[in-house]
Design an enzyme around this catalytic site. Structure first.
Site, mmCIF file in Angstrom:
data_model
loop_
_atom_site.group_PDB
_atom_site.id
_atom_site.type_symbol
_atom_site.label_atom_id
_atom_site.label_comp_id
_atom_site.label_asym_id
_atom_site.label_seq_id
_atom_site.Cartn_x
_atom_site.Cartn_y
_atom_site.Cartn_z
ATOM 1 N N TYR A 64 0.851 -1.190 0.000
ATOM 2 C CA TYR A 64 0.000 0.000 0.000
ATOM 3 C C TYR A 64 0.886 1.239 0.000
ATOM 4 C CZ TYR A 64 -3.668 -3.260 1.570
ATOM 5 O OH TYR A 64 -4.550 -4.307 1.701
ATOM 6 N N PHE A 71 -12.961 -5.943 1.879
ATOM 7 C CA PHE A 71 -14.086 -5.300 1.202
ATOM 8 C C PHE A 71 -15.415 -5.685 1.868
ATOM 9 C CE2 PHE A 71 -11.403 -5.378 -2.920
ATOM 10 C CZ PHE A 71 -10.758 -4.209 -2.540
ATOM 11 N N LEU A 118 -17.774 -3.958 3.025
ATOM 12 C CA LEU A 118 -18.905 -3.080 2.726
ATOM 13 C C LEU A 118 -19.225 -3.007 1.236
ATOM 14 C CD1 LEU A 118 -18.123 -0.119 5.163
ATOM 15 C CD2 LEU A 118 -19.559 -2.129 5.539
ATOM 16 N N GLY A 173 -22.628 -3.540 -3.274
ATOM 17 C CA GLY A 173 -23.218 -3.196 -4.569
ATOM 18 C C GLY A 173 -24.723 -3.039 -4.565
#
Length: 298
Positions: free
Chosen positions: A76, A221, A223, A226
């Site tokens: 990152y 991920f 959250l 979609g």
């Protein structure tokens, strides 16, 4: 709002059978200038923010709210994400667990290339120790398996560092049940970090296997649900019933899914951070769990 003072033992998991962490952690990946141009567009995770002040506030507020598990990676922002955590929080609270990942090259903003050469993995751990300003990394996860090298050699490099006291716990990311079991024959595995949320459930069998094995399951991920967040969806309906946000419902579903699930939602907003950590107090009844558990993205 969840705080260190109001958390209960039900909110806690023993990582590696010995290290206590509250189950809602924080994923630091988003605390970057994703494209290098200040727009936060895309998911390149290439540079540290030009002005880190807001990111520092988010990290410090996370600790104030009782977050004990922070997730980062050497990939990152080419290690600058790790350095940002140190700048914001070092010297660390005694109960803070920082998880990092090694095993990815970043030759350009759009490339993520697995590299599992044991010497490279050892080097990245050494750099993580420097950037995070610590003598021991709490949790080091193999970011991806590299098919060019035997799994036993990749995990073995981290096991060797564990024996040297430079790594406390070893974890994996994006693996199968078979790969987890092969790794466990080399060294104890404390965690698995795979893609999983209400809309993405391909790793159900692995999640259940981790529960039986006492291995933490860290869904990344958490959250990203979609279309399940659309108006009129089950998530939307349950959120309205509880006076909660859809993100809180999605996190609460993960927490209800099994006691070893440790979601690590990320955000650049203190407000969203506070909402996410409050999800641990959101109780879902059997009917709500059933509706959420059987709904699928259209």
């Amino acid at each position: 709002m969840t705080t260190a003072a109001t958390a209960t033992p039900d909110d806690v998991f023993l990582l590696g059978g010995e290290t206590s962490v509250r189950r809602v952690g924080f994923g630091a990946m988003r605390l970057t200038d994703a494209t290098g141009d200040g727009t936060q567009a895309g998911a390149r995770i290439w540079r540290a923010p030009a002005d880190p002040a807001d990111a520092v506030l988010v990290l410090r507020r996370a600790v104030e709210l009782g977050v004990q598990l922070l997730d980062t990676a050497d990939a990152y922002a080419l290690g600058e994400n790790e350095a940002l955590i140190a700048a914001a929080l070092h010297p660390y609270p005694e109960d803070l667990v920082i998880a990092t990942k090694v095993g990815h090259l970043r030759p350009s903003p759009t490339e993520w290339v697995p590299l599992g050469h044991p010497a490279y993995l050892r080097q990245q751990v050494e750099l993580g120790l420097r950037r995070l300003r610590t003598e021991t990394l709490d949790l080091v996860q193999l970011h991806r398996l590299d098919p060019a090298y035997p799994l036993a050699d990749q995990v073995g490099a981290l096991a060797e560092l564990r024996e040297q006291g430079k790594v406390r716990h070893v974890g994996l990311s994006e693996v199968t049940v078979e790969e987890l079991e092969e790794a466990r024959r080399v060294t104890p595995i404390a965690s698995v970090q795979n893609h999983y949320n209400l809309a993405e459930r391909h790793h159900e069998a692995l999640l259940d296997h981790c529960l039986d094995a006492g291995v933490a399951f860290i869904p990344f991920f958490p959250l990203a649900i979609g279309d399940l967040a659309r108006p009129g969806s089950a998530v939307d309906a349950v959120a309205a019933e509880l006076g909660a946000t859809r993100s809180q419902v999605a996190l609460s579903w993960l927490l209800h899914r099994a006691p070893h699930v440790l979601p690590i939602p990320g955000t650049t907003s203190v407000t969203h951070l506070e909402e996410n950590t409050a999800a641990v107090r959101l109780a879902l009844n059997d009917d709500q769990l059933q509706r959420l558990g059987t709904t699928l993205a259209p």
